[in-house]
Design a protein around this motif. Structure first.
Motif, short mmCIF file in Angstrom:
data_model
loop_
_atom_site.label_atom_id
_atom_site.label_comp_id
_atom_site.label_asym_id
_atom_site.label_seq_id
_atom_site.Cartn_x
_atom_site.Cartn_y
_atom_site.Cartn_z
N LEU A 14 0.83 -0.98 0.09
CA LEU A 14 0.04 0.02 0.05
C LEU A 14 0.93 1.18 -0.19
O LEU A 14 0.59 2.22 -0.69
CB LEU A 14 -0.92 0.17 1.20
CG LEU A 14 -1.81 1.12 1.28
CD1 LEU A 14 -2.79 1.41 0.31
CD2 LEU A 14 -2.58 1.11 2.68
N ILE A 15 1.79 1.30 1.10
CA ILE A 15 2.81 2.41 0.82
C ILE A 15 3.44 2.48 -0.32
O ILE A 15 3.47 3.60 -0.95
CB ILE A 15 3.84 2.23 2.22
CG1 ILE A 15 2.94 2.31 3.49
CG2 ILE A 15 4.76 3.43 1.89
CD1 ILE A 15 3.83 1.87 4.53
N ARG A 16 4.06 1.54 -1.09
CA ARG A 16 4.80 1.57 -2.22
C ARG A 16 3.83 2.18 -3.38
O ARG A 16 3.89 2.90 -4.07
CB ARG A 16 5.25 0.09 -2.78
CG ARG A 16 6.07 0.21 -3.92
CD ARG A 16 6.30 -1.05 -4.69
NE ARG A 16 4.98 -1.70 -4.99
CZ ARG A 16 4.66 -3.00 -4.90
NH1 ARG A 16 5.72 -3.81 -4.48
NH2 ARG A 16 3.65 -3.50 -5.23
N ASP A 17 2.46 1.60 -3.26
CA ASP A 17 1.66 2.13 -4.40
C ASP A 17 1.54 3.64 -4.33
O ASP A 17 1.35 4.27 -5.23
CB ASP A 17 0.32 1.15 -4.30
CG ASP A 17 0.53 -0.17 -4.79
OD1 ASP A 17 1.83 -0.35 -5.34
OD2 ASP A 17 -0.37 -0.94 -4.50
N ARG A 18 1.01 3.98 -3.13
CA ARG A 18 0.89 5.49 -2.69
C ARG A 18 2.00 6.15 -3.16
O ARG A 18 1.79 7.38 -3.77
CB ARG A 18 0.41 5.46 -1.34
CG ARG A 18 -1.04 5.02 -0.91
CD ARG A 18 -1.20 5.54 0.33
NE ARG A 18 -2.80 4.96 0.67
CZ ARG A 18 -3.40 5.07 1.74
NH1 ARG A 18 -2.59 5.57 2.95
NH2 ARG A 18 -4.47 4.70 1.92
N LEU A 19 3.23 5.63 -2.94
CA LEU A 19 4.45 6.63 -3.08
C LEU A 19 4.68 6.78 -4.90
O LEU A 19 4.82 7.80 -5.29
CB LEU A 19 5.67 6.12 -2.59
CG LEU A 19 6.08 6.17 -0.97
CD1 LEU A 19 7.05 5.44 -0.66
CD2 LEU A 19 6.16 7.72 -0.94
N ASP A 27 12.73 7.56 -8.40
CA ASP A 27 13.83 6.26 -9.00
C ASP A 27 13.63 5.05 -7.88
O ASP A 27 13.38 5.39 -6.64
CB ASP A 27 15.16 6.76 -8.97
CG ASP A 27 15.51 7.31 -7.75
OD1 ASP A 27 16.34 6.54 -7.05
OD2 ASP A 27 15.43 8.50 -7.03
N GLN A 28 14.31 4.03 -8.38
CA GLN A 28 13.94 2.90 -7.51
C GLN A 28 14.87 2.80 -6.23
O GLN A 28 14.26 2.38 -5.20
CB GLN A 28 14.76 1.60 -8.41
CG GLN A 28 14.42 0.22 -7.69
CD GLN A 28 12.96 -0.09 -7.78
OE1 GLN A 28 12.03 0.48 -8.50
NE2 GLN A 28 12.72 -1.25 -7.16
N GLU A 29 15.70 3.36 -6.12
CA GLU A 29 16.77 3.71 -4.83
C GLU A 29 16.09 4.42 -3.77
O GLU A 29 15.93 3.99 -2.77
CB GLU A 29 18.14 4.00 -5.39
CG GLU A 29 19.14 4.17 -4.19
CD GLU A 29 20.41 4.73 -4.46
OE1 GLU A 29 21.02 4.99 -3.49
OE2 GLU A 29 20.87 4.63 -5.64
N THR A 30 15.40 5.41 -4.45
CA THR A 30 14.73 6.33 -3.58
C THR A 30 13.59 5.80 -2.72
O THR A 30 13.11 5.68 -1.61
CB THR A 30 14.41 7.60 -3.99
OG1 THR A 30 15.76 8.33 -4.41
CG2 THR A 30 13.75 8.46 -3.18
N THR A 34 12.82 4.75 1.16
CA THR A 34 11.54 5.35 1.80
C THR A 34 10.80 4.20 2.53
O THR A 34 10.44 4.20 3.27
CB THR A 34 10.85 6.06 0.70
OG1 THR A 34 11.62 7.17 -0.08
CG2 THR A 34 9.63 6.62 1.36
N LEU A 35 10.69 3.10 1.41
CA LEU A 35 9.90 1.95 1.92
C LEU A 35 10.45 1.16 3.03
O LEU A 35 9.93 0.84 4.22
CB LEU A 35 9.57 0.85 0.90
CG LEU A 35 8.48 1.27 -0.16
CD1 LEU A 35 8.84 0.14 -1.50
CD2 LEU A 35 7.30 1.16 0.35
N GLU A 36 11.80 1.25 3.23
CA GLU A 36 12.71 0.56 4.29
C GLU A 36 12.18 1.58 5.54
O GLU A 36 12.07 0.79 6.55
CB GLU A 36 14.16 0.67 4.01
CG GLU A 36 14.93 -0.41 5.15
CD GLU A 36 16.36 -0.46 4.72
OE1 GLU A 36 17.06 -0.40 5.64
OE2 GLU A 36 16.68 -0.13 3.54
#
Length: 167
Positions: A14-19, A27-30, A34-36
């Motif tokens: 959910l957090i990933r989809d919202r971000l 970008d993938q690294e950011t 952020t997810l971590e």
């Protein structure tokens, strides 16, 4: 770790989809950084992986212990057999037929002559059981005891054994 893994996975997704919806050019690294910080999923997976490694190590150690215990069991069974044979031999040489102790009684008894196969290939077909071919050991033994000569088989010398009663 009070939350179940599947709940944390849903939260992480959910957090990933919202971000990604809010920042499509992220970008993938950011995104991963952020997810971590916003999810406990990696820590939960790490804990499960450690438990897996512990279980795997414990299973390997247990397998080794079982192998060692099987070897020990074989040695113990051999020792009991040797002691039983020793008792029978000494009682036989001393002509003791019975030994009574407070907690058990030993009795020496004769063992009937048993079947000894010298060469199964020489034993006549009448002693083989059909489908699939199997030697009728009882018939061979019975006929040998009745003094029938059977090529490939003879009676052994028998022996002595003991009987142990605990009551």
């Amino acid at each position: 770790m009070s939350k179940p893994l599947h709940v944390e996975l849903l939260r992480h997704q959910l957090i990933r989809d919202r971000l990604l919806a809010a920042y499509p050019d992220l970008d993938q690294e950011t995104l991963l950084d952020t997810l971590e910080g916003a999810s406990d999923l990696k820590e939960m997976l790490g804990a499960i992986a450690r438990a897996y490694l512990d279980d795997r190590a414990f299973a390997a150690a247990l397998k080794q212990r079982l192998d060692d215990m099987r070897i020990r069991l074989n040695r113990l069974e051999m020792a009991t057999s040797n002691k039983r044979e020793l008792i029978a031999a000494v009682m036989g040489k001393a002509t003791l037929r019975k030994v009574t102790e407070p907690d058990f009684t030993l009795s020496l008894r004769e063992v009937p002559r048993g079947l000894q196969l010298n060469d199964e290939a020489e034993i006549p077909e009448v002693y083989w059981l059909p489908q699939p071919a199997k030697l009728d050991r009882q018939a061979v033994l019975r006929d040998l005891r009745d003094d029938v000569s059977i090529p490939g088989a003879s009676l052994n010398n028998g022996g002595q054994t003991i009987s142990v009663r605990t009551q």
